[in-house]
Design a protein around this motif. Structure first.
Motif, mmCIF file in Angstrom:
data_model
loop_
_atom_site.group_PDB
_atom_site.id
_atom_site.type_symbol
_atom_site.label_atom_id
_atom_site.label_comp_id
_atom_site.label_asym_id
_atom_site.label_seq_id
_atom_site.Cartn_x
_atom_site.Cartn_y
_atom_site.Cartn_z
ATOM 1 N N LEU A 36 0.799 -1.220 0.000
ATOM 2 C CA LEU A 36 0.000 0.000 0.000
ATOM 3 C C LEU A 36 0.836 1.276 0.000
ATOM 4 C CD1 LEU A 36 -2.968 -1.047 2.308
ATOM 5 C CD2 LEU A 36 -2.997 -0.644 -0.160
ATOM 6 N N ASN A 37 2.176 1.142 0.077
ATOM 7 C CA ASN A 37 3.002 2.341 -0.094
ATOM 8 C C ASN A 37 3.193 2.683 -1.566
ATOM 9 O OD1 ASN A 37 4.712 0.090 -0.595
ATOM 10 N ND2 ASN A 37 6.522 1.350 -0.162
ATOM 11 N N LEU A 38 2.727 1.780 -2.463
ATOM 12 C CA LEU A 38 2.771 2.047 -3.891
ATOM 13 C C LEU A 38 1.508 2.807 -4.308
ATOM 14 C CD1 LEU A 38 4.058 -1.359 -5.323
ATOM 15 C CD2 LEU A 38 5.382 0.718 -4.868
ATOM 16 N N THR A 39 1.679 3.837 -5.118
ATOM 17 C CA THR A 39 0.554 4.668 -5.533
ATOM 18 C C THR A 39 -0.490 3.871 -6.288
ATOM 19 O OG1 THR A 39 2.098 6.532 -5.713
ATOM 20 C CG2 THR A 39 -0.067 6.805 -6.702
ATOM 21 N N VAL A 40 -0.050 2.925 -7.122
ATOM 22 C CA VAL A 40 -1.004 2.139 -7.909
ATOM 23 C C VAL A 40 -1.921 1.333 -6.984
ATOM 24 C CG1 VAL A 40 0.591 0.186 -8.197
ATOM 25 C CG2 VAL A 40 -1.268 0.530 -9.836
ATOM 26 N N SER A 41 -1.385 0.806 -5.888
ATOM 27 C CA SER A 41 -2.216 0.051 -4.943
ATOM 28 C C SER A 41 -3.240 0.953 -4.289
ATOM 29 C CB SER A 41 -1.332 -0.594 -3.870
ATOM 30 O OG SER A 41 -0.477 -1.563 -4.419
ATOM 31 N N LYS A 42 -2.788 2.113 -3.863
ATOM 32 C CA LYS A 42 -3.693 3.059 -3.197
ATOM 33 C C LYS A 42 -4.805 3.504 -4.140
ATOM 34 C CE LYS A 42 -3.813 7.660 -1.083
ATOM 35 N NZ LYS A 42 -4.807 8.162 -2.051
ATOM 36 N N ASP A 43 -4.446 3.830 -5.387
ATOM 37 C CA ASP A 43 -5.454 4.331 -6.324
ATOM 38 C C ASP A 43 -6.490 3.262 -6.655
ATOM 39 O OD1 ASP A 43 -4.216 6.749 -6.351
ATOM 40 O OD2 ASP A 43 -3.347 6.574 -8.361
ATOM 41 N N ARG A 44 -6.042 2.024 -6.846
ATOM 42 C CA ARG A 44 -6.998 0.969 -7.176
ATOM 43 C C ARG A 44 -7.870 0.619 -5.968
ATOM 44 N NH1 ARG A 44 -3.094 -2.695 -11.213
ATOM 45 N NH2 ARG A 44 -3.071 -1.109 -12.863
ATOM 46 N N LEU A 45 -7.318 0.700 -4.780
ATOM 47 C CA LEU A 45 -8.127 0.502 -3.579
ATOM 48 C C LEU A 45 -9.182 1.592 -3.478
ATOM 49 C CD1 LEU A 45 -8.716 -0.959 -0.909
ATOM 50 C CD2 LEU A 45 -6.940 0.459 0.164
ATOM 51 N N ASP A 46 -8.819 2.822 -3.801
ATOM 52 C CA ASP A 46 -9.782 3.927 -3.770
ATOM 53 C C ASP A 46 -10.916 3.700 -4.768
ATOM 54 O OD1 ASP A 46 -8.301 5.187 -1.841
ATOM 55 O OD2 ASP A 46 -7.381 6.669 -3.188
ATOM 56 N N GLY A 47 -10.578 3.201 -5.967
ATOM 57 C CA GLY A 47 -11.617 2.943 -6.964
ATOM 58 C C GLY A 47 -12.566 1.840 -6.528
ATOM 59 N N TYR A 48 -12.009 0.822 -5.912
ATOM 60 C CA TYR A 48 -12.802 -0.300 -5.382
ATOM 61 C C TYR A 48 -13.780 0.182 -4.311
ATOM 62 C CZ TYR A 48 -13.270 -4.009 -1.769
ATOM 63 O OH TYR A 48 -13.717 -4.864 -0.790
ATOM 64 N N THR A 49 -13.277 0.959 -3.352
ATOM 65 C CA THR A 49 -14.138 1.423 -2.258
ATOM 66 C C THR A 49 -15.194 2.416 -2.769
ATOM 67 O OG1 THR A 49 -12.500 3.129 -1.686
ATOM 68 C CG2 THR A 49 -12.391 1.057 -0.494
ATOM 69 N N LYS A 50 -14.830 3.198 -3.773
ATOM 70 C CA LYS A 50 -15.781 4.143 -4.355
ATOM 71 C C LYS A 50 -16.959 3.403 -4.985
ATOM 72 C CE LYS A 50 -16.214 7.634 -8.015
ATOM 73 N NZ LYS A 50 -15.531 8.309 -9.143
ATOM 74 N N ALA A 51 -16.693 2.316 -5.699
ATOM 75 C CA ALA A 51 -17.762 1.538 -6.333
ATOM 76 C C ALA A 51 -18.675 0.917 -5.283
ATOM 77 C CB ALA A 51 -17.159 0.454 -7.224
ATOM 78 N N LEU A 52 -18.094 0.394 -4.217
ATOM 79 C CA LEU A 52 -18.909 -0.190 -3.143
ATOM 80 C C LEU A 52 -19.784 0.873 -2.494
ATOM 81 C CD1 LEU A 52 -16.372 -2.570 -1.320
ATOM 82 C CD2 LEU A 52 -18.051 -3.156 -3.074
ATOM 83 N N TYR A 53 -19.178 2.009 -2.207
ATOM 84 C CA TYR A 53 -19.909 3.102 -1.542
ATOM 85 C C TYR A 53 -21.094 3.556 -2.385
ATOM 86 C CZ TYR A 53 -20.861 7.709 0.437
ATOM 87 O OH TYR A 53 -21.478 8.807 0.977
ATOM 88 N N GLU A 54 -20.867 3.750 -3.681
ATOM 89 C CA GLU A 54 -21.946 4.226 -4.541
ATOM 90 C C GLU A 54 -23.069 3.207 -4.677
ATOM 91 O OE1 GLU A 54 -20.675 5.644 -8.326
ATOM 92 O OE2 GLU A 54 -19.496 7.288 -7.483
ATOM 93 N N ALA A 55 -22.731 1.912 -4.505
ATOM 94 C CA ALA A 55 -23.746 0.856 -4.596
ATOM 95 C C ALA A 55 -24.423 0.599 -3.257
ATOM 96 C CB ALA A 55 -23.105 -0.429 -5.114
ATOM 97 N N GLY A 56 -24.033 1.356 -2.239
ATOM 98 C CA GLY A 56 -24.630 1.172 -0.917
ATOM 99 C C GLY A 56 -24.143 -0.072 -0.205
ATOM 100 N N ILE A 57 -22.945 -0.550 -0.578
ATOM 101 C CA ILE A 57 -22.372 -1.740 0.050
ATOM 102 C C ILE A 57 -21.329 -1.311 1.081
ATOM 103 C CG2 ILE A 57 -21.059 -3.864 -0.345
ATOM 104 C CD1 ILE A 57 -22.136 -3.839 -3.223
ATOM 105 N N ALA A 58 -21.452 -1.826 2.274
ATOM 106 C CA ALA A 58 -20.516 -1.463 3.341
ATOM 107 C C ALA A 58 -19.100 -1.918 2.992
ATOM 108 C CB ALA A 58 -20.953 -2.095 4.660
#
Length: 339
Positions: free
Chosen positions: A192-214
């Protein structure tokens, strides 16, 4: 008797200085003259003394590539061989050679880059990864040395870089799994100190959040870009009382490792768990089942990085600070619908 630059000039009907400019890829020399001179050089078997040339012109016609981890791990992953292929192809067309360097840790990597820069062994450098508080980037900026980053820097917004929109790419693949009926989706990242890991994690959590998934911490796993890391992740997943029905993996090699490890535990993909990866490398097509993957245009990233660096080395100017390579979802059998 060795063939000299004077011999080439005489047969080509040009001056020795014109031959020298052809060797240096001087833009003032026409393509017609350049082709003629290079043909004569080949016929006579003339090979310019690049060391002598570098002493005079202060250039080497070498590009350095900084590999982000030890070579024995690197070349397991087809991402690196493919991006290097793109860099080498574009570099060769510009008559540049390529040097590779790496280190086992951040300090060794920085020391390797310092040797290249202080020894004037290369005219410019391509970095294949970016970390938080990246000391190598800070060093190159301080020395005003030409470099291009493959990835995104969190520290500096003005760097010349080649990247994907990794937040959007991870959002798209996670969203596709949600649309297939999955609600329990895990994410396996790289360090997670790599930017690519952080950015893809952010995209994943964004999709869950928008779908109303915890967003659940138990479904987030930090690993490395190796199959061994995937085996450890599968062991952790099997300990969960409420297992995920789908997984987004940071990389195809990681996805392949997950599929292999699940298979060894008697579980089948996608029946027991859907899996999607990134990079759309050859392994994603050869795996059974074939892996759903995000094609990020690896080869194009390599050619674009080399082209941008060569332009910067030559002082041709490069207006676009950040080059974004488009991505595409390639959906295959490893990612099925949730029943």
């Amino acid at each position: 008797m060795a063939v000299t630059i004077v011999d080439v000039a005489h047969k080509a009907g040009v001056s020795p200085s014109t031959v020298s400019r052809v060797i240096s890829n001087d833009s003032r020399i026409s393509q017609k003259t350049s082709r003629k001179v290079r043909k004569i050089m080949e016929e006579l078997g003339y090979h310019p003394n690049m060391l002598a040339k570098s002493l005079v012109t202060k250039t080497t016609n070498n590009i350095g590539i900084v590999l982000p981890r030890p070579a024995d791990e690197l070349f397991q992953n087809q991402f690196f061989s493919e991006i290097i292929r793109g860099i080498v192809t574009k570099a060769a067309s510009g008559r540049y050679d390529v040097l590779l360097t790496t280190g086992t840790n951040e300090i060794e990597e920085e020391q390797a880059v310092e040797r290249l820069v202080r020894g004037r062994n290369v005219d410019g450098i391509i970095l294949l990864s970016s970390k938080k508080e990246d000391r190598t980037i800070s060093f190159l900026r301080e020395k005003k040395f030409p470099f291009v980053l493959v990835g995104r820097s969190e520290q500096y917004s003005d760097l010349i870089s080649v990247d994907n929109d990794n937040v959007q790419a991870a959002y798209d693949v996670t969203r596709r799994l949600i649309q297939a009926g999955h609600r329990k989706i895990a994410f396996v990242s790289g360090p997670l100190n790599l930017t690519v890991s952080k950015d893809r994690l952010d995209g994943y959590t964004k999709a869950l959040y928008e779908a109303g998934i915890a967003v659940q911490a138990q479904y987030q796993f930090e690993g490395s870009f190796t199959m061994e890391s995937s085996e450890e992740v599968v062991q952790d997943i099997l300990k969960l009382k409420d297992r995920p029905t789908a997984i987004v993996a940071i990389d195809d090699l990681v996805a392949f490792g997950l599929i292999r490890s699940f298979w060894r535990q008697g579980l089948r993909i996608p029946d027991d768990c859907s899996i999607a990866g990134f990079n759309n490398t050859l392994i994603s097509e050869m795996c059974l089942p074939p892996i759903a993957s995000v094609d990020i245009g690896i080869y194009q990233m390599g050619t674009s990085a080399a082209q941008a660096l060569i332009q910067r080395i030559k002082g041709d100017g490069f207006e676009q600070a950040r080059i974004i390579i488009p991505h595409q979802l390639i959906w295959r059998e490893s990612a099925g619908a949730h029943s």
